[in-house]
Enzyme design. Structure first.
Site, PDB file in Angstrom:
ATOM      1  N   HIS A  50      18.134  49.932  64.321  1.00 18.89           N
ATOM      2  CA  HIS A  50      17.744  51.003  65.240  1.00 18.89           C
ATOM      3  C   HIS A  50      16.885  50.401  66.349  1.00 18.89           C
ATOM      4  CE1 HIS A  50      16.613  54.996  66.624  1.00 18.89           C
ATOM      5  NE2 HIS A  50      15.431  54.464  66.846  1.00 18.89           N
ATOM      6  N   ASP A  77      16.359  67.926  61.508  1.00 21.67           N
ATOM      7  CA  ASP A  77      15.861  67.042  62.572  1.00 21.67           C
ATOM      8  C   ASP A  77      16.463  67.432  63.920  1.00 21.67           C
ATOM      9  OD1 ASP A  77      14.746  64.538  63.795  1.00 21.67           O
ATOM     10  OD2 ASP A  77      16.879  64.152  64.053  1.00 21.67           O
ATOM     11  N   ARG A 134      11.120  69.594  70.168  1.00 21.77           N
ATOM     12  CA  ARG A 134      10.166  68.570  70.621  1.00 21.77           C
ATOM     13  C   ARG A 134      10.444  68.203  72.070  1.00 21.77           C
ATOM     14  NH1 ARG A 134      11.306  63.882  66.861  1.00 21.77           N
ATOM     15  NH2 ARG A 134       9.826  62.788  68.182  1.00 21.77           N
ATOM     16  N   SER A 139      11.695  61.442  62.148  1.00 23.72           N
ATOM     17  CA  SER A 139      12.987  61.799  62.740  1.00 23.72           C
ATOM     18  C   SER A 139      13.989  60.646  62.571  1.00 23.72           C
ATOM     19  CB  SER A 139      12.772  62.119  64.229  1.00 23.72           C
ATOM     20  OG  SER A 139      13.984  62.161  64.916  1.00 23.72           O
ATOM     21  N   LYS A 195      17.395  60.102  59.359  1.00 17.65           N
ATOM     22  CA  LYS A 195      18.820  59.820  59.581  1.00 17.65           C
ATOM     23  C   LYS A 195      19.214  58.478  58.953  1.00 17.65           C
ATOM     24  CE  LYS A 195      17.649  60.939  63.668  1.00 17.65           C
ATOM     25  NZ  LYS A 195      17.304  61.383  64.999  1.00 17.65           N
TER      26      LYS A 195
END
Ligand code: URA
Length: 443
Positions: A82, A161, A168, A183, A187
């Site tokens: 990520h 989320d 958000r 968040s 995932k």
């Protein structure tokens, strides 16, 4: 506790019990909560933060609100990556097939561009026919066959989320370390991973320009992974300037293909191979990062990684010929115009935020999720902070749809590229490596 009680508790700096976070995320996914109350809770979290226990409970609740990609039957390690987001960051596109070609499965779940940063899904969708919305069952079959799928977050994964993120975004509460961490990890923990590598960007073009904040973000996500038994390694990387040369969508895919052919900008290649090395160790293919680096480099040099990318593109509906002739198959700009230095000196800054906003102004990015992206526009930026340049040197190429679009690009570059008299010492590409064992300064 009612939602009003939760808001009051957090407003006053209290700790909300885990069971309440689970009830909250169930109700979020069911759509039974009032936006104005959730928004108030988000603002209270933004100012008060969350304890480690609360962050874990929020992540677990969001994870449990949806389904998971169960890959535990695969005979190989399963590692994802990520990135916290940057400009010119096309690492995932080349990294996933490299690691898959080396024998570790990569269920790569990516996002779309928002704000000044680009998104891997938008870039991949510039390949004609390429589908990123794939049902989990199909993604599983592809992972069994090719050890890689390049997909978006489906409606089945962490739906709580999805609801929370939209609120958000609308309430200016995205930039909260516990909310970002819960968040992202809700995932990632839905992918039944054996490891996760984080590219946490720092510097002017990142969402966490402050080094200490970036380290805290990395440590928070590492701790969340550890709660699920998933080892997480974070590399802190420089986002003071765009990564590589291509900035846009289709041009970034072309640059990633170039990398898979053993070419491409040195910074992009180095970061991709270093991330691959970490993934190969976490996936059990190699005992050391040095061995992983060598294996990843060999997969590029032998053409195995490019062949894997070709197979992934075909499996996801794209035209695999894009690997042979990217220029013919990827959307191309109508205009390519040089951007020239107007003075002698040293390039002080190539400001990624201004570049990213310029791409959006040209139509290649989003300000809202509803915006449609023009994949052909962007920049090829060949200059770097620290370069010595002379008046008239080409610093970048503007890739535009028409003259108005080119003007928007030129204005962005004029603000982004600063030439001055003083020598510049850019930060290292990778400055820190963070694990549960601590923070290691690399340079
Ligand atoms: N990406 C996510 O998925 N969530 C965040 O909060 C920020 C970036």
């Amino acid at each position: 506790m009612t939602l009003r009680d939760l808001i009051e508790c957090k407003r006053d700096g209290g700790e909300i019990p885990a069971a309440e976070w689970h009830a909250f995320t169930r109700a979020l996914a069911a759509g039974t909560l009032a936006d104005y109350q959730v928004s108030a809770l988000l603002m209270a979290i933004y100012f008060r933060g969350l304890t480690a226990r609360e962050t874990t409970a929020l992540m677990d609740g969001m994870l449990a609100s949806g389904r998971s990609l169960d890959l535990r039957h695969l005979p190989v390690g399963r590692v994802d990556k990520h990135s916290t987001g940057g400009v010119g960051d096309k690492v995932s596109i080349a990294l996933a097939p490299i690691v898959a070609a080396c024998g570790v499965a990569v269920p790569m779940m990516s996002g779309r561009g928002l704000g000044h940063t680009g998104g891997t899904l938008d870039k991949l969708e510039s390949i004609p026919g390429f589908r990123t919305r794939i049902p989990l069952a199909d993604a599983t079959r592809q992972l069994e066959r090719l050890h890689c799928a390049l997909i978006g977050q489906s409606a089945e994964i962490a739906p709580a989320d999805r609801v929370l993120y939209a609120l958000r975004d609308a309430t200016a509460t995205v930039e909260s370390i516990p909310l970002i961490s819960a968040s992202i990890m809700s995932k990632k923990m839905a992918e039944s991973l054996t490891g996760l590598v984080l590219d946490v960007k720092t510097g002017a073009g990142s969402f966490m320009p402050d080094l200490d904040d970036a380290i805290t973000l990395a440590e928070t996500m590492i701790a969340l992974g550890a709660r699920h038994g998933v080892p997480v390694v974070a590399l802190l990387t420089n986002m003071d300037a765009p990564l590589g040369e291509a900035c846009g969508n289709a041009n970034e895919v072309a640059e990633a293909i170039d990398l898979l052919k053993g070419r491409g900008p040195a910074d992009l290649r180095e970061l991709t191979l270093r991330m691959a090395a970490e993934m190969l160790v976490l996936g059990g293919a190699d005992a050391t990062r040095e061995a992983g680096y060598g294996r990843a480099r060999d997969a590029v040099d032998s053409g195995a990684a490019l062949e894997r990318f070709r197979a992934i593109v075909a499996a996801q509906g794209g035209d695999p010929q894009v690997c042979d002739d990217p220029t013919a198959l990827l959307p191309q700009p109508a205009l390519r115009l040089p951007f020239l230095a107007e003075s002698d000196g040293v390039v002080q800054r190539v400001e990624p935020r201004a570049i990213g906003r310029g791409i959006t102004a040209m139509g290649g990015g989003r300000t809202t999720m509803a915006d449609v992206v023009d994949p052909a526009v962007g920049f090829r930026i060949t200059t770097r902070p620290g370069d010595t340049v002379r008046t008239g040197d080409t610093l970048a190429i503007i890739e535009a749809r028409d003259t108005e679009c080119a003007e928007a690009g030129r204005a962005a570059l004029a603000g982004a590229v600063v030439i001055g008299p003083t020598p510049v010492h850019p930060r290292p590409l990778i400055s820190h490596r963070i694990t549960t064992g601590g923070v290691e300064q690399l340079a």
